[in-house]
Enzyme design. Structure first.
Site, PDB file in Angstrom:
ATOM      1  N   GLU A 198       1.005  -1.165   0.032  1.00  0.00           N
ATOM      2  CA  GLU A 198       0.016   0.037   0.108  1.00  0.00           C
ATOM      3  C   GLU A 198       0.569   1.206   0.261  1.00  0.00           C
ATOM      4  OE1 GLU A 198      -3.069   0.151   3.116  1.00  0.00           O
ATOM      5  OE2 GLU A 198      -2.821   2.557   3.224  1.00  0.00           O
ATOM      6  N   GLU A 203      -2.940  11.657   2.687  1.00  0.00           N
ATOM      7  CA  GLU A 203      -3.525  11.013   3.818  1.00  0.00           C
ATOM      8  C   GLU A 203      -3.409  12.023   4.875  1.00  0.00           C
ATOM      9  OE1 GLU A 203      -4.328   6.804   5.995  1.00  0.00           O
ATOM     10  OE2 GLU A 203      -2.340   7.203   5.521  1.00  0.00           O
TER      11      GLU A 203
END
Length: 386
Positions: A198, A203
């Site tokens: 990932e 974010e």
């Protein structure tokens, strides 16, 4: 005279006083520094010292070489492969509607419901200097439900196409923020997580005023060494990418406050570029006013872009082994394993009470909880014919 006084030596027959006995010559005794005079024990000591010096020199050389090691990010010719832009932006994405794997207080809505409830849309852009002259794409959190006691509606989309490597260009006009939010723009194989890795490109949580958090999550045996050489302007926070360590914090780098949230949006957003290649993973951020001309011309050349915001070299991680078959994913989670932690949620004085209560009862506070994208472009390496 008393008895402890030395007696005078008698004079010789010719009247001269005799000379004292000759003192020992120090040179004749042998120098302790002359190896010819060393004892076997001295030779052993010298041998041990010499061995330690050699070992120290070797160790110092190895550590120095290790600390200075760095992959060769040689220049790659990239060719445009896929485009997600304009009125067809959502056409190649699937809408996730299952139970949130990160335990968010959220209901992810399908494509039809998202369009009907105005959670996703494409709209004419008023932002100048977008990479595309077409409309922008918006994903937002619901602001109509005044009593979302089981969770608030939101969106999570996953590209149908997958990638093992490449250069990803993300034009972001607006990033979501607000108490209880956990937005992310990331690359992953969600059906085989964490086996194919990932990459969290963008974010943040809650108010989002602490900068963008760029993070890798993998299976075991992938680290970004704390004392390894890296070329980045961001701040390294964690170093072990293995999802089973440190509560899955991954190996992360944090950007400056203006790399996300209200400050980022006030500058008209910008472009994030992510390069995934065997030598490592690098992420750049460009303000709207400083986007490289080669990106605008769709001839991107990362070798000319300068220092990345985040650099994850392959020195202690086999990139090809840990990252592959990756989709582009964009979502806005609510509360959950990160944003919903009491210590995280309450870290900003604006966020009061429990995260779930806040999300359920304050719909108007999610007016800024939306992504707006100018488009995504995926480039692949031009094949080398030998």
């Amino acid at each position: 005279m008393s008895s402890n006084h030395a007696e005078k030596q008698p004079a010789s027959s010719d009247g001269e006083v005799p000379k004292s006995p000759e003192l020992p010559d120090r040179q004749r005794r042998g120098s302790r520094w002359n190896p010819r005079n060393w004892t076997p024990f001295a030779w052993i000591v010298v041998g041990i010292i010499a061995a330690l010096v050699v070992v120290a020199a070797v160790v110092s050389g190895v550590l120095g070489a290790r600390a200075n090691a760095y992959p060769d990010y040689y220049r790659i010719d990239y060719r445009l492969k896929d485009t997600y832009v304009g009125s067809t932006f959502f056409d190649d994405f699937d809408y996730f509607t299952g139970y949130d794997p990160t335990h968010g207080f959220v209901h992810y809505v399908d494509a039809e419901g998202s369009r009907a409830q105005n959670l996703t849309e494409t709209t004419s852009s008023v932002v100048t200097d977008l990479l595309s002259n077409s409309s922008t794409a918006i994903l937002r959190v619901d602001t109509s439900d005044k009593n979302a006691t089981t969770g608030r509606r939101s969106v999570r989309i996953t590209s149908r196409k997958t990638y093992d490597a490449g250069l990803f260009i993300f034009d972001i006009v607006h990033s979501p923020y607000g108490c209880g939010t956990w937005p992310a723009l990331w690359l992953s194989d969600p059906n085989n997580w964490p086996n194919h890795g990932e990459i969290d490109v963008v974010e943040a949580v809650n108010v989002g005023d602490t900068g963008n958090h760029m993070t890798l999550h993998t299976t075991d045996d992938c680290k970004i060494g704390k004392h390894r050489r890296r070329k980045q302007t961001g701040t390294a926070e964690t170093y072990d990418c293995h999802n089973a360590t440190n509560f899955n914090s991954g190996c992360g780098v944090t950007g400056p406050p203006a790399s996300y949230g209200e400050a980022f949006n006030a500058n008209g957003g910008g472009v994030y570029a992510t390069e995934l290649r065997p030598e490592g993973i690098r992420i750049w951020m460009f303000d709207r006013a400083s986007i490289p001309a080669d990106i605008t011309a769709q001839k991107p050349d990362p070798s000319t872009w300068g220092t990345a915001l985040a650099d994850f070299p392959n020195l202690e991680c086999d990139i090809g082994k840990h990252f592959g078959n990756m989709s582009i994913i964009a979502n806005i989670d609510l509360c959950g394993d990160w944003a919903g932690q009491p210590s995280i949620f309450s870290s900003n004085p604006m966020c009061t009470g429990m995260c779930t209560d806040y999300v359920a009862l304050k719909p108007s506070d999610f007016e800024q909880a939306y992504w707006e994208f100018g488009g995504f472009w995926v480039y692949q390496q031009v094949p080398i014919h030998r």
